[in-house]
Structure formats: C-alpha cells, structure tokens
Scaffold this active site. Structure first.
Site, PDB file in Angstrom:
ATOM      1  N   GLU A 153      42.969  47.299  30.835  1.00 36.06           N
ATOM      2  CA  GLU A 153      41.740  46.525  30.611  1.00 36.06           C
ATOM      3  C   GLU A 153      41.560  45.456  31.687  1.00 36.06           C
ATOM      4  O   GLU A 153      42.398  44.555  31.803  1.00 36.06           O
ATOM      5  CB  GLU A 153      41.791  45.842  29.245  1.00 36.06           C
ATOM      6  CG  GLU A 153      40.625  44.902  28.983  1.00 36.06           C
ATOM      7  CD  GLU A 153      40.857  43.995  27.778  1.00 36.06           C
ATOM      8  OE1 GLU A 153      39.870  43.447  27.266  1.00 36.06           O
ATOM      9  OE2 GLU A 153      42.026  43.823  27.369  1.00 36.06           O
ATOM     10  N   ASP A 188      36.230  46.175  27.992  1.00 38.59           N
ATOM     11  CA  ASP A 188      35.804  44.982  27.270  1.00 38.59           C
ATOM     12  C   ASP A 188      34.500  44.497  27.904  1.00 38.59           C
ATOM     13  O   ASP A 188      34.493  44.016  29.045  1.00 38.59           O
ATOM     14  CB  ASP A 188      36.887  43.908  27.338  1.00 38.59           C
ATOM     15  CG  ASP A 188      36.583  42.719  26.442  1.00 38.59           C
ATOM     16  OD1 ASP A 188      35.447  42.202  26.500  1.00 38.59           O
ATOM     17  OD2 ASP A 188      37.477  42.300  25.687  1.00 38.59           O
ATOM     18  N   GLN A 216      35.489  46.855  23.649  1.00 36.42           N
ATOM     19  CA  GLN A 216      35.485  45.588  22.915  1.00 36.42           C
ATOM     20  C   GLN A 216      34.245  44.804  23.294  1.00 36.42           C
ATOM     21  O   GLN A 216      33.672  45.006  24.365  1.00 36.42           O
ATOM     22  CB  GLN A 216      36.753  44.781  23.208  1.00 36.42           C
ATOM     23  CG  GLN A 216      38.009  45.420  22.631  1.00 36.42           C
ATOM     24  CD  GLN A 216      39.277  44.690  23.011  1.00 36.42           C
ATOM     25  OE1 GLN A 216      39.427  44.197  24.135  1.00 36.42           O
ATOM     26  NE2 GLN A 216      40.221  44.635  22.089  1.00 36.42           N
ATOM     27  N   GLU A 252      36.073  41.621  19.175  1.00 39.90           N
ATOM     28  CA  GLU A 252      37.053  40.652  19.652  1.00 39.90           C
ATOM     29  C   GLU A 252      36.320  39.384  20.093  1.00 39.90           C
ATOM     30  O   GLU A 252      36.224  39.069  21.263  1.00 39.90           O
ATOM     31  CB  GLU A 252      37.868  41.233  20.812  1.00 39.90           C
ATOM     32  CG  GLU A 252      39.090  40.387  21.153  1.00 39.90           C
ATOM     33  CD  GLU A 252      39.836  40.888  22.375  1.00 39.90           C
ATOM     34  OE1 GLU A 252      41.057  41.069  22.287  1.00 39.90           O
ATOM     35  OE2 GLU A 252      39.188  41.106  23.421  1.00 39.90           O
TER      36      GLU A 252
END
Length: 274
Positions: A153, A188, A216, A252
């Site tokens: 990530e 993300d 995310q 998140e």
C-alpha cells in the site's frame, strides 16, 4: 454495490477493542479489518468473528519486532514495517510467518506488508529497491503456500514522512516486475488523493490490471467520513459498481464525532443503489 468492512482500529473507538466487533455487526457490517491482531490470541478473535457473523478481510503484518513482546511494542515505538529496511531480514521473515499464522486461524485471505521508514538517501539507493522486491517475492511465495495473498500500500508522506512506498507508480512497477499472482495492491484512496490528487483516475487505471486486492477510503484532507472533504466518494463507488469489482472497501477513517452518527454516507449510498 461495494462491500464495506469496518476498520476497528479507527471506527468504534468509543468501545474497548473487543467490543467493537459487536458494534460493527449491529450497524450492518459483515466484515472487519484493523491494524494488528497480535495483542490477542487468534482463537479469541476467531470466536468474536463467528459470534457476530463477521469476516476478517485484512490486517497488517507486524510493524517490526523479532519476538512477540517486540511485535507488541513496535508500532508505539514508531516502526512502520521492515520490508525495505537494511539488516532486518530475520525480523521481516518472523513477521511474515506470524502474520500468516494469524491469517490461517482467522480465515483471512489477505495481509498488508508495510515497507518501513527510510531517509531520503536510503529511499533512492538501488540496493533498497532490490532488497524490497526480493522480500516481497519471498513473502508472496510463503503466502501462496497457505492460500493467502500479500498486499502493498502506498502511504502519503503528509501522514507518514519517510515511508518508502508512497506512490501508485512505484507500487505498480513493483507488482509488474515481480509478477507473482499472490502479490497485489492495497489501494487506499485517501492516501492516493493526498499524494497524487486524483484518486478517481488512479482507480480507473488500476482496476483493469487485476492487481487491486483491497481498497480503503476516508475523506480528504481530514481523514474523517468519506463525504467530508474533497474526495469524490460517490464517483469512486460508482466506478467500483461499473467494474463489478468483487473485493472489500475498508472504512479506515476517524469519525468526526461518533461512529454510528457518522454512517449517514453509507446509508445514503446503500439506499441510492437498492
């Protein structure tokens, strides 16, 4: 419609950690993720998942540490992974083995492997990239042996200065170079928007590659609910719908007030697409 997982390290912090599973289930979540499981026996977490009808869809490999005591202290000590760090081979391998042990116990198909913090000189050294790619390949092979997948990530330098993996281009180049089917991207959208400014374009480019294993989301720039700030959250969800992407979207973010009170964005999207 995207499948949403509650990140229990960020959501429901008004409850003790072990009570957050029930809270997430009460709000309709059917899956959870969180930073680390290692403070609790795997069987205890497994019992909570089963009791509340939840799936474990993601957690991180240890941030550092060569034994359980060190693993428990690593995040608080400022460690953020070891995959790219020099002189950390044994610690890295210990962390991967521990993460895969928990993944099997929790029936979790994906783990996130953090690269670590480096100074600017280290980050530019060819040996750092070579070491990182070698370790990712080894981890993917270990994960494949137990039916799990390793994700990487990119994390923005506003929130985590010095983090080695910080751009989508860097991540895709590594995944293409290694080419292992058990190695994928954790996209993300918050970090992407903060670093590169166009999360929608990044998502549109990434989905056709087949590399995206997990997504995310959080609002930009405050990292609150997705509808707080500049992130085009509705367009992003529509893109996932259009692509019929089968994975999970991890929530998140840090609730602006109370977790349950801030879930209006989720209810509005669900009502829109029903």
């Amino acid at each position: 419609m995207p499948q949403f997982a509650a990140n229990l390290s960020f959501l429901y912090t008004e409850h003790p950690f072990l009570e957050r599973f029930a809270a997430a289930a009460e709000d309709g979540f059917t899956a959870v993720e969180y930073l680390f499981p290692y403070d609790w026996p795997a069987h205890q977490l497994q019992q909570l998942l089963r009791a509340h009808g939840l799936r474990q869809v993601l957690f991180n490999a240890p941030a550092g540490g060569g034994n359980r005591q060190q693993v428990a202290q690593a995040w608080q000590q400022g460690l953020r992974g070891t995959a790219a760090l020099e002189w950390q081979e044994a610690v890295f391998r210990y962390g991967v083995a521990l993460a895969l042990e928990y993944a099997q116990a929790l029936d979790c198909g994906q783990i996130h492997l953090m690269s670590g913090l480096l100074d600017a000189v280290q980050a530019r050294e060819a040996s750092t990239t070579t070491r990182w790619l070698h370790r990712l390949t080894w981890a993917a092979e270990q994960a494949a042996a137990v039916g799990c997948r390793v994700l990487i990530e990119p994390i923005n330098h506003h929130d985590m200065p010095g983090y080695y993996l910080h751009t989508q281009q860097q991540a895709h180049a590594a995944l293409q170079t290694i080419g292992h089917p058990q190695l994928g991207l954790q996209l993300d959208l918050y970090h992407c928007q903060r670093t590169e400014g166009d999360a929608l374009a990044a998502l549109q480019q990434a989905l056709p590659t087949g590399r995206v294993g997990h997504i995310q989301i959080a609002g930009v720039p405050g990292r609150h609910e997705p509808d707080c700030g500049s992130l085009p959250w509705q367009a992003l969800f529509q893109q996932l719908d259009d692509a019929q992407w089968p994975g999970w979207v991890g929530c998140e973010y840090q609730p602006a007030t109370h977790t349950r009170a801030g879930l209006g964005w989720l209810r509005a999207w669900q009502e829109r697409v029903v």
